[in-house]
Design an enzyme around this catalytic site. Structure first.
Site, short mmCIF file in Angstrom:
data_model
loop_
_atom_site.label_atom_id
_atom_site.label_comp_id
_atom_site.label_asym_id
_atom_site.label_seq_id
_atom_site.Cartn_x
_atom_site.Cartn_y
_atom_site.Cartn_z
N ASN A 276 5.29 -12.48 -1.45
CA ASN A 276 5.17 -11.92 -0.10
C ASN A 276 3.98 -12.59 0.60
O ASN A 276 3.33 -13.46 0.04
CB ASN A 276 5.00 -10.41 -0.18
CG ASN A 276 3.80 -10.03 -1.01
OD1 ASN A 276 2.67 -10.30 -0.64
ND2 ASN A 276 4.04 -9.43 -2.18
N ASP B 42 8.00 -5.26 -6.09
CA ASP B 42 8.68 -4.11 -6.70
C ASP B 42 9.89 -4.53 -7.53
O ASP B 42 10.40 -3.74 -8.31
CB ASP B 42 9.15 -3.15 -5.60
CG ASP B 42 7.99 -2.43 -4.95
OD1 ASP B 42 7.14 -1.90 -5.69
OD2 ASP B 42 7.92 -2.42 -3.70
N LYS C 230 15.92 -25.52 -14.11
CA LYS C 230 15.99 -25.43 -12.65
C LYS C 230 17.42 -25.10 -12.22
O LYS C 230 18.37 -25.73 -12.69
CB LYS C 230 15.55 -26.79 -12.06
CG LYS C 230 15.45 -26.77 -10.57
CD LYS C 230 15.08 -28.12 -10.02
CE LYS C 230 15.29 -28.13 -8.52
NZ LYS C 230 15.43 -29.46 -7.99
N PHE D 75 -3.31 1.39 -1.05
CA PHE D 75 -3.10 0.89 0.30
C PHE D 75 -1.62 1.04 0.61
O PHE D 75 -0.79 0.90 -0.28
CB PHE D 75 -3.51 -0.60 0.40
CG PHE D 75 -4.95 -0.78 0.79
CD1 PHE D 75 -5.97 -0.39 -0.07
CD2 PHE D 75 -5.28 -1.34 2.01
CE1 PHE D 75 -7.30 -0.55 0.29
CE2 PHE D 75 -6.61 -1.51 2.39
CZ PHE D 75 -7.62 -1.11 1.53
N LYS E 105 3.21 8.46 -0.40
CA LYS E 105 2.69 7.61 -1.49
C LYS E 105 1.46 8.24 -2.13
O LYS E 105 1.30 8.21 -3.34
CB LYS E 105 2.35 6.21 -0.97
CG LYS E 105 3.59 5.37 -0.67
CD LYS E 105 3.26 4.01 -0.10
CE LYS E 105 4.54 3.36 0.43
NZ LYS E 105 4.30 2.12 1.16
N LYS F 205 1.93 9.17 -6.04
CA LYS F 205 1.19 8.34 -6.99
C LYS F 205 -0.11 9.01 -7.45
O LYS F 205 -0.94 8.38 -8.10
CB LYS F 205 0.90 6.96 -6.36
CG LYS F 205 2.19 6.22 -5.94
CD LYS F 205 1.97 4.77 -5.59
CE LYS F 205 3.24 4.18 -4.96
NZ LYS F 205 3.30 2.72 -5.01
N1 CTP Z 1 1.82 -0.73 -5.74
C1 CTP Z 1 1.77 -0.95 -7.10
N2 CTP Z 1 2.89 -1.42 -7.74
C2 CTP Z 1 4.03 -1.65 -7.07
C3 CTP Z 1 4.09 -1.43 -5.67
C4 CTP Z 1 2.96 -0.97 -5.03
O1 CTP Z 1 0.74 -0.75 -7.72
N3 CTP Z 1 5.11 -2.09 -7.71
C5 CTP Z 1 0.64 -0.18 -5.07
C6 CTP Z 1 0.03 -1.13 -4.05
O2 CTP Z 1 -1.00 -1.90 -4.62
C7 CTP Z 1 -0.51 -0.18 -2.99
C8 CTP Z 1 0.42 1.02 -3.06
O3 CTP Z 1 1.03 0.94 -4.35
O4 CTP Z 1 -1.81 0.28 -3.28
C9 CTP Z 1 1.48 1.06 -2.00
O5 CTP Z 1 2.14 -0.18 -1.94
P1 CTP Z 1 3.31 -0.46 -0.90
O6 CTP Z 1 3.86 -1.82 -1.15
O7 CTP Z 1 2.86 -0.09 0.48
O8 CTP Z 1 4.36 0.66 -1.28
P2 CTP Z 1 5.47 0.82 -2.38
O9 CTP Z 1 5.05 1.91 -3.30
O10 CTP Z 1 5.87 -0.48 -2.97
O11 CTP Z 1 6.67 1.40 -1.46
P3 CTP Z 1 7.55 0.63 -0.33
O12 CTP Z 1 7.55 -0.84 -0.73
O13 CTP Z 1 8.85 1.27 -0.44
O14 CTP Z 1 6.87 0.89 0.98
#
Ligand code: CTP
Length: 395
Positions: A210, A279, A289, A323, A337, A341
């Site tokens: 990303n 995720d 490859k 975050f 969240k 969490k």
């Molecule tokens: N985070 C994490 N592990 C993941 C996804 C997120 O530890 N697989 C943590 C990020 O570091 C951040 C928080 O969770 O502190 C929220 O991350 P974000 O990407 O905004 O949310 P997600 O939980 O992934 O939900 P979504 O992508 O559906 O918004």
């Protein structure tokens, strides 16, 4: 731009590295720190005072008796004004003068007259640096409480290889910024920060990731360091320089980040997860490859670890901060969240308003008890500062 009250006086002495002081000034100005410059006569032969004046946005002082401030005793006024006096580059000459009590120009008199912390960043030819007289002068100054940012090794301007290169200018600016901070309200604390993106590999040459640059996480880690914490920074791939004084663990994938975080989790007091963790990961990693075909390519993805959720489940004494990057329903999604969490705080930012690579950020900080603190748009370092102010006040 909001000016910090801190003032750094930079003394530039006459070496080939004098031009590098411009980078230090520029870095300090970006941190909103006021800079005043004193040049020795010989420094002005290497770089024009006008360059220093333009970058510092202040008059540059060279001669003790020059106008326009003849009514003020300048070496006294700058000596009083300084919170830190940085001599960069510091030649053997200025080090020798101060070590032996000689005050015969603007810079040496200011150093002698100030009660501020004085920091020397030496830069000179290796043989000069290693000369026992110079070393003895340095040892003597250290004994009196003067600080040194040690020079690096490398190829010097004169062609010699060895020690004597001015330390990295970003390193110097960061170190000076960290010295300006008082009080050190995270002293004795251990802070773990994650930053940047993670990657999910498809084959030996391709991966999915990303747009996170890691800037927010690095700013959080640096702020914690500046407040006296011992900091572990677990970072996905970024193009940012290694921050000084911080234990940096580099990782690529979600799995690697999880492992690094868990192996440090027990021993830390505060965890701040700014990382944009992937995720999902491709169901199949192809060792070879993937070749192109005429048909479209369909990829299947598996859910990967939610690292922060795992930390929330295992939480004991730690303060846990997440975050949330959202494009809509900012507070509602962030609050979900926070609860799912088991966090103590979540920093919510709308990614539509502030882009990933941006230097600043507009966030709201949501606390476990439901309090919401909306911050104005500000530099990421300032966001980090506000975050620790809030955590420290409420702990
Ligand atoms: N985070 C994490 N592990 C993941 C996804 C997120 O530890 N697989 C943590 C990020 O570091 C951040 C928080 O969770 O502190 C929220 O991350 P974000 O990407 O905004 O949310 P997600 O939980 O992934 O939900 P979504 O992508 O559906 O918004």
């Amino acid at each position: 731009m909001q000016e910090k009250s801190n003032c750094v006086v930079i003394g530039v002495s006459g070496g080939i590295a004098a031009y590098k002081a411009l980078d230090i000034i520029s870095a300090l100005r970006k941190k909103q720190i006021e800079v005043n410059v004193i040049m020795t006569e010989s420094a002005t032969r290497f770089v024009s005072p006008l360059s220093f004046q333009s970058l510092s946005q202040n008059m540059v002082t060279v001669d003790m008796f020059e106008e326009p401030k003849a009514w003020e005793i300048q070496h006294i006024s700058l000596a009083k004004k300084a919170d830190i006096l940085l001599v960069a580059p510091a030649t053997a000459n200025i080090i020798g003068k101060v070590a032996n009590g000689i005050a015969d120009d603007m810079l040496s008199t200011t150093i002698m007259a100030t009660k501020a912390k004085v920091v020397f960043a030496p830069a000179m030819n290796t043989n000069m640096y290693e000369n026992p007289i110079v070393q003895e002068n340095i040892a003597k100054l250290k004994k009196y409480g003067y600080e040194f940012i040690e020079p690096a090794s490398g190829r010097l301007a004169c062609g010699d290889e060895g020690r004597g290169k001015l330390a990295d200018t970003k390193y110097i600016a960061d170190k000076i910024e960290s010295m300006l901070y008082e009080p050190k309200d995270l002293e004795g604390k251990r802070v773990l920060v994650t930053a940047g993106p993670t990657i999910a590999k498809l084959d030996p040459v391709r991966y999915i990731t990303n747009r996170s640059t890691g800037k927010m996480g690095y700013a959080v880690a640096e702020e914690a360091r500046d407040r006296g914490a011992e900091v572990i920074l677990i970072s996905g791939p970024t193009s940012l320089k290694d921050p000084f004084g911080i234990q940096l663990i580099r990782v690529d994938t979600n799995e690697e980040m999880l492992k690094a975080v868990l192996s440090n989790y027990e021993d830390v007091d505060i965890v701040i997860k700014t990382a944009a963790v992937a995720d999902y990961k491709p169901k199949i990693y192809s060792k070879e490859k993937i070749k192109k075909h005429d048909e479209d390519l369909m990829l299947e993805f598996l859910r990967d670890n939610d690292i922060l959720k795992i930390l929330g489940e295992k939480k004991k004494h730690q303060v846990l901060v997440g975050f949330a990057a959202e494009s809509h329903s900012l507070l509602e999604n962030a609050e979900k969240k926070l609860n799912n969490k088991n966090l103590d705080y979540i920093v919510a930012n709308n990614i539509i308003h502030t882009g990933f690579a941006s230097e600043d950020n507009k966030v709201s900080i949501i606390c476990k008890n439901g309090d919401i603190i909306d911050l104005e748009p500000m530099l990421k370092k300032q966001v980090a500062k506000n975050l620790f102010d809030i955590i420290n006040k409420r702990r």
